[in-house]
Design an enzyme around this catalytic site. Structure first.
Site, short mmCIF file in Angstrom:
data_model
loop_
_atom_site.label_atom_id
_atom_site.label_comp_id
_atom_site.label_asym_id
_atom_site.label_seq_id
_atom_site.Cartn_x
_atom_site.Cartn_y
_atom_site.Cartn_z
N GLY A 154 -2.53 0.19 -5.26
CA GLY A 154 -3.06 -1.04 -5.82
C GLY A 154 -2.66 -2.27 -5.01
O GLY A 154 -2.27 -2.15 -3.86
N ALA A 155 -2.80 -3.47 -5.66
CA ALA A 155 -2.60 -4.74 -4.95
C ALA A 155 -3.48 -4.73 -3.70
O ALA A 155 -3.02 -4.93 -2.57
CB ALA A 155 -1.13 -4.98 -4.61
N LEU A 156 -4.76 -4.48 -3.96
CA LEU A 156 -5.70 -4.21 -2.87
C LEU A 156 -5.98 -5.44 -2.02
O LEU A 156 -6.01 -6.57 -2.52
CB LEU A 156 -7.01 -3.66 -3.46
CG LEU A 156 -6.83 -2.40 -4.32
CD1 LEU A 156 -8.17 -1.95 -4.90
CD2 LEU A 156 -6.21 -1.25 -3.53
N ARG A 210 2.55 -5.77 0.16
CA ARG A 210 3.84 -6.49 0.05
C ARG A 210 3.72 -7.93 0.53
O ARG A 210 4.58 -8.75 0.20
CB ARG A 210 4.92 -5.76 0.84
CG ARG A 210 5.36 -4.46 0.17
CD ARG A 210 6.57 -3.85 0.84
NE ARG A 210 7.11 -2.75 0.07
CZ ARG A 210 6.68 -1.50 0.12
NH1 ARG A 210 5.67 -1.19 0.90
NH2 ARG A 210 7.24 -0.57 -0.63
N HIS A 250 -7.38 -2.28 2.64
CA HIS A 250 -7.92 -1.23 1.76
C HIS A 250 -9.45 -1.29 1.77
O HIS A 250 -10.13 -0.26 1.79
CB HIS A 250 -7.44 -1.43 0.32
CG HIS A 250 -5.96 -1.25 0.12
ND1 HIS A 250 -5.15 -2.27 -0.28
CD2 HIS A 250 -5.18 -0.16 0.25
CE1 HIS A 250 -3.91 -1.82 -0.39
NE2 HIS A 250 -3.89 -0.55 -0.07
N GLU A 269 -3.59 3.10 9.75
CA GLU A 269 -2.57 3.37 10.77
C GLU A 269 -1.37 2.44 10.67
O GLU A 269 -0.42 2.59 11.43
CB GLU A 269 -3.19 3.28 12.17
CG GLU A 269 -4.08 4.47 12.48
CD GLU A 269 -4.56 4.50 13.92
OE1 GLU A 269 -4.45 3.46 14.61
OE2 GLU A 269 -5.06 5.55 14.34
N LYS A 270 -1.42 1.47 9.75
CA LYS A 270 -0.20 0.64 9.58
C LYS A 270 0.97 1.55 9.21
O LYS A 270 2.08 1.36 9.67
CB LYS A 270 -0.39 -0.44 8.52
CG LYS A 270 0.84 -1.34 8.45
CD LYS A 270 0.67 -2.49 7.51
CE LYS A 270 0.93 -2.09 6.08
NZ LYS A 270 2.33 -1.70 5.81
N SER A 288 -0.94 -6.03 4.10
CA SER A 288 -0.06 -5.17 3.31
C SER A 288 0.02 -5.72 1.89
O SER A 288 0.01 -6.95 1.70
CB SER A 288 1.34 -5.17 3.93
OG SER A 288 2.29 -4.66 3.02
#
Ligand code: PAF
Length: 282
Positions: free
Chosen positions: A31-33, A189, A37, A150-151, A187
């Site tokens: 989540g936290a798209l 985050r 994403h 790929e991150k 990200s």
């Protein structure tokens, strides 16, 4: 749009599509798209008849209780984000007890040498948690193809191993890192960064790019030393590791071999937020 909160409702939703031979693309997420994403979902939509996106913050892959607690969970926003891409997307957002079918604990995998490098070394048990949840998700969704950014390059290699170990009939597709204009890798985050940290974070990309630009002219130890020195002089970022590794086995490289390809990998803290990134060097 279909939001399935249990394995049984997911199976019901997918049964007709499966019966008609539909190919299912799967994008597993916590989540936290963000647009990273979004790019995986767009690729999955282009290559499959139906796309499932899972939203599940997996407790067994966090080795830091605070990181798990503070992980962003903007579920309504995520639904709106996916709906705007395509209302036909199926969201799978299970409860932990349903997905794990009992005790929420990680299985112990033997992924080989790649699991003890970098993320594996600094986040003990992390890849067992990732492997466990993906095995469960793959069995619930039975996708034709699954998409990973790929991150998390090391995670992508672990997923390929998992699929071989568990003999799962799914094609794993790795997708390029999605970056902001200033180079910062997208990200979930990043949402936790203060405006000042957000401004400082593209430094990670800058050092990776410099390492890539200088890869042919400098030795690996010199490149690593210079990158470490640059981070040490930056008060906004606290470097956990900077490594150059061979792409095939992800083992730390000390010398270049003409037939190998290499990548640089970084993990650094901006305050409490741990950021990772990587870049191909040749
Ligand atoms: O990359 C992630 O978001 C997670 O590790 C994944 C693959 C969804 C498993 O929980």
């Amino acid at each position: 749009m279909a939001i399935c909160t249990s394995i049984s409702t997911l199976q019901q939703t997918l049964s007709q599509k499966r019966a008609s031979g539909a190919q299912i693309g799967f994008v597993p997420t916590m989540g936290a798209l963000h647009d990273g994403h979004g790019s995986l979902v767009t690729q999955a939509l282009a290559q499959n008849d139906c796309v499932v996106v899972s939203i599940f913050v997996n407790p067994t892959q966090f080795n830091n209780a605070q990181d798990l607690e503070k992980y962003p969970r903007p579920f309504e926003q995520d639904v709106a984000f996916l709906n705007a891409i395509d209302p036909e997307i199926v969201i799978f957002a299970p409860e932990a007890a349903d997905l794990y079918g009992g005790a929420v604990q990680a299985k112990s995998y033997r992924f080989g040498a790649i699991e003890s490098a970098m993320e594996g070394k600094h986040r003990p048990g992390h890849f067992d948690g990732v492997g466990t949840v993906l095995n469960l998700l793959f069995r619930a969704v039975s996708p034709t193809r699954a998409y990973f950014g790929e991150k998390d390059f090391q995670q992508l290699q672990i997923v390929r191993k998992l699929v071989a170990l568990e003999r799962l009939p799914v094609e794993i597709i790795g997708c390029p890192i999605h970056r902001a204009e200033n180079g910062l890798a997208m990200s979930s985050r990043n949402r936790r960064l203060t405006p000042q940290q957000l401004e400082a974070a593209p430094f990670i990309f800058k050092i990776l790019k410099k390492t890539q630009d200088e890869f042919d002219s400098k030795s690996i130890p010199a490149l690593v030393r210079e990158a470490e020195a640059a981070f040490a002089a930056n008060p906004m970022l606290d470097l956990e590791y900077f490594e150059i590794a061979a792409t095939d086995n992800l083992q730390t490289a000390y010398r270049k071999h003409p037939s190998n390809t290499y990548r640089a990998f970084v993990a650094a803290f901006a305050g409490e937020v741990r950021l990772i990134d990587n870049m191909g060097l040749n």
